[in-house]
Design a protein around this motif. Structure first.
Motif, PDB file in Angstrom:
ATOM      1  N   GLU A 147      17.805 -21.396   5.785  1.00 19.36           N
ATOM      2  CA  GLU A 147      17.561 -22.496   7.018  1.00 19.36           C
ATOM      3  C   GLU A 147      18.129 -23.727   6.702  1.00 19.36           C
ATOM      4  O   GLU A 147      18.824 -24.181   7.709  1.00 19.36           O
ATOM      5  CB  GLU A 147      15.765 -22.378   6.941  1.00 19.36           C
ATOM      6  N   TYR A 148      18.364 -24.302   5.528  1.00 17.31           N
ATOM      7  CA  TYR A 148      19.181 -25.522   5.077  1.00 17.31           C
ATOM      8  C   TYR A 148      20.567 -25.298   5.626  1.00 17.31           C
ATOM      9  O   TYR A 148      20.906 -26.164   6.185  1.00 17.31           O
ATOM     10  CB  TYR A 148      19.143 -25.888   3.820  1.00 17.31           C
ATOM     11  N   ASN A 149      21.171 -24.201   5.422  1.00 18.72           N
ATOM     12  CA  ASN A 149      22.487 -24.016   5.593  1.00 18.72           C
ATOM     13  C   ASN A 149      22.636 -23.674   7.183  1.00 18.72           C
ATOM     14  O   ASN A 149      23.666 -24.347   7.675  1.00 18.72           O
ATOM     15  CB  ASN A 149      23.064 -22.695   5.094  1.00 18.72           C
ATOM     16  N   GLN A 150      21.812 -23.242   7.737  1.00 22.35           N
ATOM     17  CA  GLN A 150      21.723 -23.166   9.338  1.00 22.35           C
ATOM     18  C   GLN A 150      21.562 -24.853   9.657  1.00 22.35           C
ATOM     19  O   GLN A 150      22.403 -25.057  10.928  1.00 22.35           O
ATOM     20  CB  GLN A 150      20.637 -22.332   9.743  1.00 22.35           C
ATOM     21  N   PHE A 151      20.599 -25.543   9.382  1.00 16.72           N
ATOM     22  CA  PHE A 151      20.437 -26.778   9.697  1.00 16.72           C
ATOM     23  C   PHE A 151      21.617 -27.742   9.573  1.00 16.72           C
ATOM     24  O   PHE A 151      21.973 -28.407  10.561  1.00 16.72           O
ATOM     25  CB  PHE A 151      19.457 -27.390   8.810  1.00 16.72           C
ATOM     26  N   ILE A 152      22.198 -27.495   8.566  1.00 14.67           N
ATOM     27  CA  ILE A 152      23.544 -28.342   8.128  1.00 14.67           C
ATOM     28  C   ILE A 152      24.949 -27.779   8.936  1.00 14.67           C
ATOM     29  O   ILE A 152      25.890 -28.363   8.874  1.00 14.67           O
ATOM     30  CB  ILE A 152      23.869 -28.717   6.765  1.00 14.67           C
ATOM     31  N   ASN A 153      24.557 -26.632   9.571  1.00 16.26           N
ATOM     32  CA  ASN A 153      25.636 -26.125  10.159  1.00 16.26           C
ATOM     33  C   ASN A 153      26.952 -25.581   9.141  1.00 16.26           C
ATOM     34  O   ASN A 153      28.243 -25.565   9.454  1.00 16.26           O
ATOM     35  CB  ASN A 153      26.300 -26.750  11.399  1.00 16.26           C
ATOM     36  N   HIS A 154      26.402 -25.049   8.035  1.00 13.57           N
ATOM     37  CA  HIS A 154      27.579 -24.477   6.924  1.00 13.57           C
ATOM     38  C   HIS A 154      28.032 -23.103   7.272  1.00 13.57           C
ATOM     39  O   HIS A 154      27.277 -22.316   7.402  1.00 13.57           O
ATOM     40  CB  HIS A 154      26.841 -24.512   5.503  1.00 13.57           C
ATOM     41  N   THR A 155      29.338 -23.196   7.251  1.00 11.11           N
ATOM     42  CA  THR A 155      30.056 -21.904   7.616  1.00 11.11           C
ATOM     43  C   THR A 155      30.512 -21.464   6.092  1.00 11.11           C
ATOM     44  O   THR A 155      31.161 -22.160   5.512  1.00 11.11           O
ATOM     45  CB  THR A 155      30.966 -21.934   8.573  1.00 11.11           C
ATOM     46  N   PRO A 156      30.364 -20.411   5.735  1.00 10.49           N
ATOM     47  CA  PRO A 156      30.510 -19.896   4.370  1.00 10.49           C
ATOM     48  C   PRO A 156      32.340 -19.739   4.291  1.00 10.49           C
ATOM     49  O   PRO A 156      32.816 -19.597   5.424  1.00 10.49           O
ATOM     50  CB  PRO A 156      29.968 -18.337   4.459  1.00 10.49           C
ATOM     51  N   LYS A 157      32.742 -20.088   3.299  1.00  7.01           N
ATOM     52  CA  LYS A 157      34.202 -19.891   3.252  1.00  7.01           C
ATOM     53  C   LYS A 157      34.559 -18.463   2.802  1.00  7.01           C
ATOM     54  O   LYS A 157      33.641 -17.863   1.999  1.00  7.01           O
ATOM     55  CB  LYS A 157      34.800 -20.793   2.181  1.00  7.01           C
ATOM     56  N   PRO A 158      35.790 -17.866   3.092  1.00  7.89           N
ATOM     57  CA  PRO A 158      36.145 -16.666   2.550  1.00  7.89           C
ATOM     58  C   PRO A 158      36.215 -16.530   1.055  1.00  7.89           C
ATOM     59  O   PRO A 158      36.742 -17.534   0.609  1.00  7.89           O
ATOM     60  CB  PRO A 158      37.425 -16.190   3.433  1.00  7.89           C
ATOM     61  N   PHE A 159      36.040 -15.396   0.577  1.00  8.23           N
ATOM     62  CA  PHE A 159      36.012 -15.211  -0.845  1.00  8.23           C
ATOM     63  C   PHE A 159      37.510 -15.234  -1.248  1.00  8.23           C
ATOM     64  O   PHE A 159      38.368 -14.475  -0.555  1.00  8.23           O
ATOM     65  CB  PHE A 159      35.495 -13.742  -1.338  1.00  8.23           C
ATOM     66  N   LYS A 160      37.737 -15.825  -2.349  1.00  5.65           N
ATOM     67  CA  LYS A 160      39.128 -15.841  -2.882  1.00  5.65           C
ATOM     68  C   LYS A 160      39.089 -15.121  -4.194  1.00  5.65           C
ATOM     69  O   LYS A 160      38.292 -15.756  -5.050  1.00  5.65           O
ATOM     70  CB  LYS A 160      39.723 -17.337  -2.845  1.00  5.65           C
ATOM     71  N   LYS A 161      39.931 -14.119  -4.524  1.00  3.90           N
ATOM     72  CA  LYS A 161      39.937 -13.650  -5.879  1.00  3.90           C
ATOM     73  C   LYS A 161      40.495 -14.393  -6.693  1.00  3.90           C
ATOM     74  O   LYS A 161      41.760 -15.032  -6.518  1.00  3.90           O
ATOM     75  CB  LYS A 161      40.458 -12.370  -5.652  1.00  3.90           C
ATOM     76  N   ILE A 162      39.914 -14.526  -8.122  1.00  4.84           N
ATOM     77  CA  ILE A 162      40.674 -15.357  -8.991  1.00  4.84           C
ATOM     78  C   ILE A 162      41.837 -14.703  -9.792  1.00  4.84           C
ATOM     79  O   ILE A 162      41.298 -13.641 -10.339  1.00  4.84           O
ATOM     80  CB  ILE A 162      39.446 -15.866 -10.194  1.00  4.84           C
ATOM     81  N   LEU A 163      42.924 -15.141  -9.667  1.00  2.15           N
ATOM     82  CA  LEU A 163      43.976 -14.213  -9.991  1.00  2.15           C
ATOM     83  C   LEU A 163      44.389 -14.664 -11.665  1.00  2.15           C
ATOM     84  O   LEU A 163      45.234 -13.855 -11.958  1.00  2.15           O
ATOM     85  CB  LEU A 163      45.379 -14.790  -9.355  1.00  2.15           C
TER      86      LEU A 163
END
Length: 76
Positions: free
Chosen positions: A53-69
């Motif tokens: 709910e907090y992430n919705q409230f702040i309108n946080h969009t998740p970043k795509p996963f980046k594999k650690i190389l």
């Protein structure tokens, strides 16, 4: 780091000796409430619900996963 003046140091020392201030902090400590702890255990469902709910409230969009190389990672 900020240096305290002599007056500020004196005020802090005076407050440290204050029985009233210590009693006030003791009352605050005794009346603390943690909404995620139910019967002495953390309620994971409540915690995850809060985070969603907090992430919705702040309108946080998740970043795509980046594999650690790299193989060797060091925190600085």
């Amino acid at each position: 780091m900020v240096k305290l003046t002599k007056e500020e140091k004196k005020e802090i020392k005076t407050l440290a000796k204050s029985k009233k201030l210590k009693e006030d902090f003791r009352k605050i400590s005794n009346n603390r409430y943690n909404p995620f702890v139910i019967n002495g255990k953390v309620d994971i469902d409540k915690f995850l619900n809060f985070l969603n709910e907090y992430n919705q409230f702040i309108n946080h969009t998740p970043k795509p996963f980046k594999k650690i190389l790299t193989r060797y990672n060091k925190l600085l």
